[in-house]
Design an enzyme around this catalytic site. Structure first.
Site: not given
Ligand code: PAY
Ligand code: ZN
Length: 306
Positions: A68, A71, A124, A192, A267
Site C-alpha cells: 500500500h 504506508e 493506496r 503495513h 500493522e
Molecule cells: O492483509 O493486512 C491485511 C488486511 C488488513 C489491511 C488491509 O486493509 O489490507 C489493514 C489496513 C492496511 O494496512 O491496509 C489498515 C489501514 C489502517 C487502512 O488503510 O485501513
Molecule cells: Zn496496508
C-alpha cells in the site's frame, strides 16, 4: 545506521534513492548482497529488492513492504532491517541475520509509491487502467479466495479487488517469483501501517488455520519482545478477527499456496494519531522494536520445529 553512506533512517526516501542505495550495498558487500528483480509494474518499473545471504542453503524469509503506497513506514522499516542485518554488532541480530537467507523488498507497489511522493500522499492502490478511477488494491488482488469479502468490485473504492485475480502485473509477477522460491522459504512477513497489530492468516475467513495456536503463541512472544524497549503495545491474532475480513491479500495466498508455517503481517505504528503520516523521527525507534520482535519470533519458531 550509516548516514556517511548516503542513506539516513531519519527521513523517508524516494524509490530512486532506495534503488540507488541497493547499488551501493552490492558494491560495499558484494559477497552478501545481490539485487533481486521480483516483478514489473503497470508503468514499466521493476520491483526490486535485495537478497542477503551469509551462507548457502539457509532457510529463507521473504519480507514484503509497501504493497500500500501511502504506508511509508513500511518501506522505511524494510530498509532499516536491511541495514541492521548488514551492520549491526548486536549478537542476537547477527545470529538472526546470518542464519537465514533474506529476500527483502521495500516496495512491491513502486508506481503507487512514486505517486505518493509526486502527486497524492494518500494514494493506496496500484496505478493501472485509464478510467476515472485508476488502480486496484494490490492487497485484494491475489488469486486465493479472490473478492470473497472485505473487498470491492467498484474501481473507485480503496479496496477494489481489480478486474480479476492477479489482474495487476505487480501481484502477478511477484506471485510468480514467490512460486519460483518454493522449497526455499519457510517464512513470509509483510509490513503495513497503521494500528499496531501482528496478524496471521486468514483474512478471508475467521476460521482458524491448522497452526493457528502456534502462530498465536509465537505472535504473543513477539509482541511481548516488541513492547520491551519503548512500551509500544501490539495485539496479535488472525487478520479476519483482529482487524476485519479482507480477501485476496498476499498473506492468504502465500499461506494457501506456498504453505509456509511462519506468516505474519505487521500493522506498524501508530494507532491513529499520525496514521499514515508517521513522523520520520519514529523510523528508528519503530525499526528497533520490530527487530526485537523478529529476533524473538524466529527464536520461538525454532521451538516449534519451523
Ligand atoms: O492483509 O493486512 C491485511 C488486511 C488488513 C489491511 C488491509 O486493509 O489490507 C489493514 C489496513 C492496511 O494496512 O491496509 C489498515 C489501514 C489502517 C487502512 O488503510 O485501513
Ligand atoms: Zn496496508
Amino acid at each position: 545506521t550509516r548516514e556517511d553512506f548516503g542513506y539516513s533512517h531519519k527521513k523517508y526516501h524516494t524509490l530512486d534513492e532506495i534503488y540507488q542505495w541497493f547499488e551501493l550495498l552490492t558494491k560495499q558487500y558484494p559477497d552478501l548482497v545481490s539485487i533481486i528483480e521480483v516483478g514489473k509494474t503497470y508503468e514499466g518499473r521493476t520491483i526490486k529488492g535485495v537478497k542477503i545471504s551469509y551462507g548457502s542453503k539457509n532457510p529463507g524469509i521473504f519480507i514484503e513492504g509497501g504493497i500500500h503506497a501511502r504506508e511509508w513506514i513500511s518501506p522505511a522499516t524494510v530498509t532499516y532491517l536491511i541495514d541492521q542485518f548488514l551492520t549491526s554488532t548486536d549478537s542476537k541480530i547477527r545470529k538472526l541475520a546470518e542464519s537465514h537467507d533474506w529476500y527483502m523488498v521495500p516496495s512491491v507497489n513502486p508506481d503507487g509509491y512514486v505517486y505518493t511522493h509526486e502527486k497524492n500522499r494518500m494514494w493506496r492502490k496500484t496505478r493501472s487502467g485509464s478510467g476515472l478511477c485508476k488502480g486496484a488494491d494490490a492487497n485484494r488482488n491475489w488469486g486465493f479466495m479472490w473478492n470473497s469479502g472485505g473487498a470491492s468490485s467498484i474501481p473507485c473504492l480503496e479496496n477494489y479487488a481489480g478486474k480479476g485475480p492477479f489482474s495487476e502485473i505487480e501481484t502477478k509477477t511477484l506471485s510468480q517469483y514467490l512460486a519460483s522460491l518454493k522449497g526455499k522459504l519457510f517464512a513470509y512477513i509483510s509490513f503495513h501501517s497503521y494500528s499496531q497489530l501482528l496478524m496471521f492468516p486468514y483474512g478471508h475467513t475467521t476460521k482458524h488455520l491448522d497452526n493457528h495456536e502456534e502462530e498465536k503463541a509465537i505472535g504473543m512472544k513477539a509482541i511481548g519482545a516488541l513492547a520491551e524497549r519503548y512500551g509500544t503495545q501490539y495485539v496479535t491474532g488472525n487478520i479476519a478477527e483482529t482487524i476485519y475480513v479482507a480477501s485476496g491479500n498476499s498473506m492468504d495466498w502465500v499461506k494457501a499456496t506456498l504453505k509456509l508455517p511462519v506468516t505474519y503481517t505487521y500493522e506498524l505504528r501508530d494507532k491513529g494519531r499520525y496514521g499514515f503520516l508517521l513522523p520520520a523521527d519514529q523510523i528508528i525507534p519503530n525499526g528497533e522494536e520490530v527487530m526485537d520482535s523478529l529476533v524473538t519470533m524466529f527464536d520461538e519458531a525454532i521451538k516449534f520445529g519451523y
